[in-house]
Design a protein around this motif. Structure first.
Motif, PDB file in Angstrom:
ATOM      1  N   ASP A 186       0.821  -1.210   0.000  1.00 19.92           N
ATOM      2  CA  ASP A 186       0.000   0.000   0.000  1.00 19.92           C
ATOM      3  C   ASP A 186       0.856   1.261   0.000  1.00 19.92           C
ATOM      4  O   ASP A 186       0.340   2.371  -0.173  1.00 19.92           O
ATOM      5  CB  ASP A 186      -0.917   0.039   1.225  1.00 19.92           C
ATOM      6  N   ILE A 198       2.921   4.247  -1.127  1.00 20.91           N
ATOM      7  CA  ILE A 198       2.985   5.026  -2.360  1.00 20.91           C
ATOM      8  C   ILE A 198       4.362   5.690  -2.436  1.00 20.91           C
ATOM      9  O   ILE A 198       4.772   6.367  -1.502  1.00 20.91           O
ATOM     10  CB  ILE A 198       1.877   6.094  -2.391  1.00 20.91           C
ATOM     11  N   VAL A 242      -4.517   5.595  -3.191  1.00 15.57           N
ATOM     12  CA  VAL A 242      -3.618   4.580  -3.739  1.00 15.57           C
ATOM     13  C   VAL A 242      -2.570   5.270  -4.596  1.00 15.57           C
ATOM     14  O   VAL A 242      -2.668   6.467  -4.899  1.00 15.57           O
ATOM     15  CB  VAL A 242      -4.379   3.536  -4.594  1.00 15.57           C
ATOM     16  N   ALA A 247      -0.825   5.730  -8.228  1.00 11.94           N
ATOM     17  CA  ALA A 247      -1.079   5.554  -9.656  1.00 11.94           C
ATOM     18  C   ALA A 247       0.223   5.820 -10.407  1.00 11.94           C
ATOM     19  O   ALA A 247       0.955   6.767 -10.087  1.00 11.94           O
ATOM     20  CB  ALA A 247      -2.177   6.506 -10.136  1.00 11.94           C
ATOM     21  N   GLU A 274       5.084   7.345  -8.950  1.00 11.31           N
ATOM     22  CA  GLU A 274       3.667   7.253  -8.645  1.00 11.31           C
ATOM     23  C   GLU A 274       3.162   8.612  -8.207  1.00 11.31           C
ATOM     24  O   GLU A 274       3.938   9.437  -7.702  1.00 11.31           O
ATOM     25  CB  GLU A 274       3.385   6.243  -7.530  1.00 11.31           C
ATOM     26  N   ARG A 283      -7.502  -1.894  -1.657  1.00 10.93           N
ATOM     27  CA  ARG A 283      -6.791  -0.911  -2.478  1.00 10.93           C
ATOM     28  C   ARG A 283      -6.290  -1.506  -3.783  1.00 10.93           C
ATOM     29  O   ARG A 283      -6.156  -0.803  -4.778  1.00 10.93           O
ATOM     30  CB  ARG A 283      -5.650  -0.293  -1.667  1.00 10.93           C
ATOM     31  N   GLN A 284      -6.000  -2.823  -3.768  1.00 11.22           N
ATOM     32  CA  GLN A 284      -5.554  -3.457  -5.001  1.00 11.22           C
ATOM     33  C   GLN A 284      -6.620  -3.341  -6.081  1.00 11.22           C
ATOM     34  O   GLN A 284      -6.311  -3.091  -7.257  1.00 11.22           O
ATOM     35  CB  GLN A 284      -5.222  -4.934  -4.746  1.00 11.22           C
ATOM     36  N   ARG A 295      -6.375   0.105  -7.429  1.00 14.82           N
ATOM     37  CA  ARG A 295      -5.186   0.303  -8.268  1.00 14.82           C
ATOM     38  C   ARG A 295      -5.379  -0.279  -9.656  1.00 14.82           C
ATOM     39  O   ARG A 295      -4.764   0.185 -10.629  1.00 14.82           O
ATOM     40  CB  ARG A 295      -3.964  -0.330  -7.596  1.00 14.82           C
TER      41      ARG A 295
END
Length: 538
Positions: A437, A439, A467, A469, A476, A531-532, A535
């Motif tokens: 998780d 970032i 999350v 990206a 990210e 969260r996956q 994502r």
């Protein structure tokens, strides 16, 4: 609280584990109390329309003995898996107690699971028997390919073809029943991990898992067990949080548990239940507290009988922590754990261990560290992985049929949680997030919890998740998924306002450079944000 031996240091110094050579969950949470006080309240069931139904320890002993007899006559024996697919009810307790006294392994399954999720768990576990209701039967009918190990299906809603009716079984099951002579390390429960990435794994726990949870329960609720105490959680009893944070250890202490109506959590319903029943102790996951926060009227103080609140499952965040203290009149005791090793870190404001934004410190009876990639102890302020010293009574026995994953969970006598955190100069542990998780943006390592907490304070936001990206420049960027409150509509102006709100309150590298509006967030059975799944969205 002054550290005079009654504070945190005294609790840590004086604690000793005392596990007997023979121990059975069913005897501990049921039979011992039924022998002392058969009319003592065990479960208070909330009925539609606001009424209640009482279920005593004496009734629990009789029902569980008869179910154990019925299961044994159906061929269920020591080590067999007995699945329980039911909402909060006395029958759930009966099923777990019966399985424990029979020497079987109970397998809690969340009622929110669809056919595919159920099929995987039933096939992977090789469950031999299954208790369910009409809703569960419909899902069972939708499972394709069959369940070759499942020999017995029992419905609380009555007989239907090959499906046996629970009431009829219990009526026919009379006779003496003696619980098996189990030990603390004999398998008793199999709880599947949340499965935020990959397929879930069945974490097998020994009978010792219940006394292993009692120190954490008492840390969160120091005075639990006073005359008239009543505890409740909206969490599904199939989740470790509902089953082991509340149900089984509370019953082992003789504290009655509320079985609430199975419905989607609603702030007004929850407050009505707390008020009407005079609940004194509660486990409210962060998601539930944030929903209460979103519906809260500024300045309102809730008038309830609550004396303590535990929260666990995700980081609460300083914003929600401060709101809850104002709304309820006392701080929330935040605790930490996972399916494999639960309630090992926590806060207890009554013992002087409470700090906004921090989980807390090690719960008495557990040794917890923060390790770097080489296994060394991280200095204060440095992010590392939460590790727990083994052996520990609350620790799982291993993953079902997965020796490789079981062995990978340990290193050098410590259990690896896969969760990132850091310790401050005063010894408080601050949760950062799961390893996957984190970032990474422009060299910064950012945890989602703080961002989500800040987003929740925006007047338009009802729920939020953050999350990472992919970004060619920064590796990210932070991307927020936001559920809006009624009366607000997505727009470029609102997005800019939300971004400025977070940037002003956190930092330039933490604000969400992308905002997506959704109707709801994907959640696991335990109420954690998946969260996956976010994502993987475009």
């Amino acid at each position: 609280m002054a550290d005079d031996g009654t504070g945190y240091a005294g609790l840590m110094r004086d604690f000793r584990w005392n596990l007997p050579a023979r121990y059975n969950i069913g005897i501990d949470v049921c039979d011992k109390w039924a022998a002392r006080e058969p009319d003592r309240l065990a479960v208070l069931r909330r009925l539609p329309g606001g009424g209640t139904e009482r279920f005593t320890f004496g009734a629990l002993r009789e029902a569980s003995d008869r179910l154990a007899l019925a299961l044994r006559r159906l061929g269920v024996g020591k080590g067999d898996r007995v699945a329980v697919l039911l909402p909060q009810s006395p029958t759930v307790v009966t099923a777990h107690v019966a399985a424990a006294k029979l020497g079987a392994v109970s397998l809690p399954l969340a009622v929110m699971f669809g056919p595919d999720a159920l099929a995987f768990r039933l096939r992977d576990s090789g469950a031999k028997a299954l208790l369910l209701d009409e809703g569960g039967l419909a899902k069972l009918d939708a499972i394709e390919g069959g369940l070759p190990d499942l020999e017995t299906v029992i419905s609380v809603d009555g007989q239907r073809g090959a499906v046996l009716g629970l009431d009829r079984l219990l009526v026919q099951a009379w006779g003496d029943f003696a619980p098996v002579a189990s030990g603390p390390d004999d398998p008793a429960l199999m709880i599947y991990t949340s499965g935020t990435t990959g397929q879930p794994k069945g974490a097998v726990h020994g009978h010792r898992v219940v006394p292993g949870h009692v120190p954490g329960l008492r840390f969160a609720h120091p005075d639990l067990g006073l005359a008239g105490d009543l505890i409740w959680t909206p969490a599904d009893w199939a989740w470790a949080g509902g089953l082991l944070n509340v149900l089984l250890p509370s019953l082992s202490l003789g504290v009655p548990v509320v079985a609430g109506l199975h419905a989607k959590f609603a702030a007004d319903d929850a407050l009505a239940l707390l008020s009407d029943l005079g609940v004194r102790n509660a486990f409210l996951p962060p998601t539930a507290l944030r929903m209460l926060q979103a519906a809260h009227r500024p300045g309102e103080v809730y008038r309830t009988a609550l004396r303590s609140i535990m929260s666990a499952g995700e980081t609460l965040g300083p914003g929600t922590f401060a709101w809850a203290e104002q709304a309820f009149g006392f701080p929330v005791n935040e605790l930490y754990g996972q399916t494999e090793c639960n309630l090992v870190l926590g806060s207890c404001f009554q013992a002087g261990v409470s700090r906004p934004g921090a989980i807390g410190k090690a719960v008495p009876g557990h040794r917890v560290g923060i390790a770097d990639d080489e296994g060394g102890e991280c200095p204060p302020g440095e992010i590392g992985e939460i590790i727990v010293e083994a052996p520990d009574p609350v620790m799982f026995l291993g993953y079902w049929n997965n020796r490789q994953a079981s062995e990978a969970k340990y290193r050098g006598g410590w259990l690896l949680t896969g969760d990132k955190a850091w310790r401050d100069e005063d010894g408080y542990i601050h949760f950062v997030g799961r390893v996957d998780d984190i970032i990474t943006s422009a060299g910064y390592r950012i945890g989602p919890g703080e961002i989500e907490d800040c987003l929740m304070r925006h007047p338009a936001v009802a729920a939020a998740a953050a999350v990472g990206a992919a970004d060619s420049l920064r590796t990210e960027i932070v991307k927020a998924f936001v559920v809006l409150k009624p009366g607000f509509a997505a727009s470029e102006d609102l997005t800019a306002d939300i971004q400025a709100f977070v940037r002003a309150r956190l930092s330039a590298h933490e604000y969400p450079r992308a905002v997506a509006y959704v109707d709801a967030l994907p959640l696991t059975a335990s109420g954690k944000i998946i969260r996956q799944a976010l994502r993987e969205r475009d």
